[in-house]
Design an enzyme around this catalytic site. Structure first.
Site, short mmCIF file in Angstrom:
data_model
loop_
_atom_site.label_atom_id
_atom_site.label_comp_id
_atom_site.label_asym_id
_atom_site.label_seq_id
_atom_site.Cartn_x
_atom_site.Cartn_y
_atom_site.Cartn_z
CE LYS A 111 -4.48 0.83 0.20
NZ LYS A 111 -5.50 -0.03 -0.43
P1 NAD Z 1 -13.04 7.49 -3.48
O1 NAD Z 1 -12.06 8.49 -3.04
O2 NAD Z 1 -13.33 7.34 -4.94
O3 NAD Z 1 -14.45 7.74 -2.74
C1 NAD Z 1 -14.58 7.82 -1.36
C2 NAD Z 1 -16.05 8.18 -1.05
O4 NAD Z 1 -16.25 8.12 0.36
C3 NAD Z 1 -16.44 9.58 -1.47
O5 NAD Z 1 -17.79 9.58 -1.93
C4 NAD Z 1 -16.35 10.39 -0.17
O6 NAD Z 1 -17.23 11.51 -0.15
C5 NAD Z 1 -16.79 9.35 0.85
N1 NAD Z 1 -16.27 9.58 2.20
C6 NAD Z 1 -14.98 9.76 2.57
N2 NAD Z 1 -14.90 9.93 3.90
C7 NAD Z 1 -16.16 9.81 4.38
C8 NAD Z 1 -16.73 9.90 5.68
N3 NAD Z 1 -15.98 10.13 6.75
N4 NAD Z 1 -18.08 9.74 5.80
C9 NAD Z 1 -18.85 9.52 4.72
N5 NAD Z 1 -18.37 9.44 3.46
C10 NAD Z 1 -17.05 9.60 3.30
O7 NAD Z 1 -12.54 6.11 -2.87
P2 NAD Z 1 -12.82 4.62 -3.40
O8 NAD Z 1 -11.77 4.25 -4.38
O9 NAD Z 1 -14.25 4.47 -3.78
O10 NAD Z 1 -12.51 3.79 -2.07
C11 NAD Z 1 -13.43 3.73 -1.01
C12 NAD Z 1 -12.99 2.65 -0.03
O11 NAD Z 1 -12.91 1.40 -0.72
C13 NAD Z 1 -11.62 2.86 0.61
O12 NAD Z 1 -11.63 2.28 1.89
C14 NAD Z 1 -10.70 2.05 -0.30
O13 NAD Z 1 -9.50 1.67 0.37
C15 NAD Z 1 -11.59 0.86 -0.60
N6 NAD Z 1 -11.27 0.11 -1.81
C16 NAD Z 1 -11.22 0.73 -3.03
C17 NAD Z 1 -10.97 -0.04 -4.17
C18 NAD Z 1 -11.01 0.57 -5.56
O14 NAD Z 1 -10.94 -0.19 -6.54
N7 NAD Z 1 -11.14 1.89 -5.71
C19 NAD Z 1 -10.72 -1.41 -4.06
C20 NAD Z 1 -10.79 -2.01 -2.78
C21 NAD Z 1 -11.07 -1.23 -1.68
#
Ligand code: NAD
Length: 421
Positions: A111
């Site tokens: 990471k």
């Molecule tokens: P992103 O940055 O595209 O979106 C994050 C979303 O969460 C946004 O809508 C934001 O407004 C919201 N958010 C952030 N903090 C918040 C809070 N405190 N309360 C409410 N809403 C909140 O991120 P993403 O890529 O969609 O990733 C989201 C999660 O999924 C993370 O934990 C990431 O590690 C995990 N993840 C992502 C992927 C991927 O392919 N993008 C894969 C596996 C896991």
């Protein structure tokens, strides 16, 4: 807009380690192997300069943690946030090892993070930060070493800059150096939807076990970034009734069901849920406590803790985000009979299609979206079945079962490889 952080009762690394310890004990893992697998293989900390748009020089902190190379090159996302810490990256890197092992793909976990607030940076500044961070860690990444991907606040464009910086330095184009790239740069069909699709496939499997129909299943999604918006859209298309969504700007709740395409268009246009009229306004945390069958936290870590776990009314928790539930909350949810599809299973669709992207880039031969979705489904269904049967066999919850299955697979490769001295 500043990015608020939920209060943490355990750090991401402490949460990972607590679950790892339980699983390792249940597996009767050798003490030395336990110590080895609990520790990162390599932790890189860089401080690097960037010239900002105003001509001033700023210094940024960046991390890359490589947890394990036992099963193959490291794989893991890169996040940009003002709150990112080494401890968080260390925990998430280890979780990537377990995630790759749960879906049985040939990667170890890594990471990365850069301490910065993207909402206050121009595209030019983001590009310079990304390129210089890449240059700082160049010796440690690459298709055979460690392959970054997008995570919170990074995206396809970030990956394109990393791929270009890496390629310029090694003097030839290396598309397999990152995944989650734009399609025109060797990205994979289906990657953008993959994590959300994987969440839906896992939810579908649970529904089959419960004898539920999507049409009678009410869903709440927290987070409308890559994972949450794709999961909400795909589940809406499959007939699930999405009754609540929330993001950093607030939440919308509507027991009659939310028109997800309209809501996503609104968020795309205005970058906020505020002012959306298709439901009642509700707080981003409150949304987690509403009556529903499925809760899909897809925002950030530690949103379900010992403080609110007893208020969660969902029967099925599908962890789209990494580490959204703390270990004390796990116990409460388990006692209350909530069926948890843990992060290292539920959101593994992303890394699975990243693996497909890496394979396609190395072959120089690209598969159709239908082939990708089909292969993703096969892997997710088999991982879901593997975790649930492990949980039944060892009489542990799904999270500990997923850890046990993963640790066992990594320990087997260690045993076969032996310890190089
Ligand atoms: P992103 O940055 O595209 O979106 C994050 C979303 O969460 C946004 O809508 C934001 O407004 C919201 N958010 C952030 N903090 C918040 C809070 N405190 N309360 C409410 N809403 C909140 O991120 P993403 O890529 O969609 O990733 C989201 C999660 O999924 C993370 O934990 C990431 O590690 C995990 N993840 C992502 C992927 C991927 O392919 N993008 C894969 C596996 C896991």
């Amino acid at each position: 807009m500043s990015l608020a952080q939920p209060e943490k009762e355990l750090s991401v690394f402490e949460s990972m380690a607590a679950r790892f310890d339980v699983a390792a004990r249940k597996l009767n893992l050798d003490d030395g192997v336990t110590r080895y697998l609990r520790t990162s293989n390599r932790e890189i900390l860089v401080h690097f300069p960037v010239i900002m748009d105003n001509g001033k020089l700023e210094v940024f902190d960046g991390y890359r943690v490589q947890h394990s190379i036992a099963r193959g090159p490291c794989k893991g996302g890169l996040r940009y946030s003002p709150h990112v810490t080494l401890d968080e990256i260390r925990g998430l890197a280890a979780e990537m090892t377990w995630k790759c092992a749960v879906v049985n793909i040939p990667f170890g976990g890594a990471k990365g993070g850069v301490v910065c607030d993207p909402s206050k940076l121009s595209m030019g500044e983001l590009e310079r930060i990304t390129r210089r961070y890449t240059a700082e860690i160049l010796d440690y990444i690459g298709p055979e070493r460690d392959v970054p991907a997008p995570d919170m606040n990074t995206n396809e464009q970030t990956m394109a800059w990393i791929m270009d910086t890496y390629s310029m330095n090694v003097r030839h184009t290396v598309t397999a150096s990152v995944t989650g790239k734009p399609l025109d740069l060797g990205g994979s069909a289906g990657r953008r939807e993959a994590t959300g699709r994987g969440c839906m496939i896992a939810a579908d499997q649970a529904l089959k076990r419960f004898g539920w129909r999507p049409e009678a299943t009410r869903v709440i999604v927290q987070g409308l970034g890559n994972v949450g918006s794709q999961a909400a859209r795909l589940m809406h298309e499959s007939g699930y009734k999405i009754i609540g969504v929330g993001d950093i700007t607030g939440g919308v709740f509507n027991t009659s069901g939310i028109n997800i395409p309209r809501l996503l268009d609104y968020v795309g246009q205005y970058k906020t849920l505020e002012g959306y009229e298709g439901g009642d306004n509700i707080g981003a945390q409150e949304i987690l406590e509403q009556d529903c069958e499925v809760l899909l936290p897809a925002a950030t870590e530690s949103v379900i803790t010992s403080k609110n776990a007893h208020k969660v009314k969902a029967h099925l928790l599908v962890e789209g985000a990494n580490s959204p539930t703390t270990p004390p909350a796990d116990d409460i949810l388990f006692e209350r009979g909530v069926f948890v599809i843990p992060d290292i299973l539920a959101n593994a669709g992303g890394v699975t299609v990243s693996y497909f992207e890496w394979v396609q880039d190395r072959q120089g031969y690209f598969w159709s979206e239908a082939t990708i979705n089909d292969r993703l489904k096969q892997i997710m269904v088999s991982a879901f079945d593997g975790v649930v049967s492990f949980s039944e066999k060892h009489k542990v919850n799904n999270r500990i079962a997923a850890y046990m299955l993963a640790i066992d697979r990594v320990a087997i490769t260690l045993k076969l490889r032996g310890i190089y001295a």
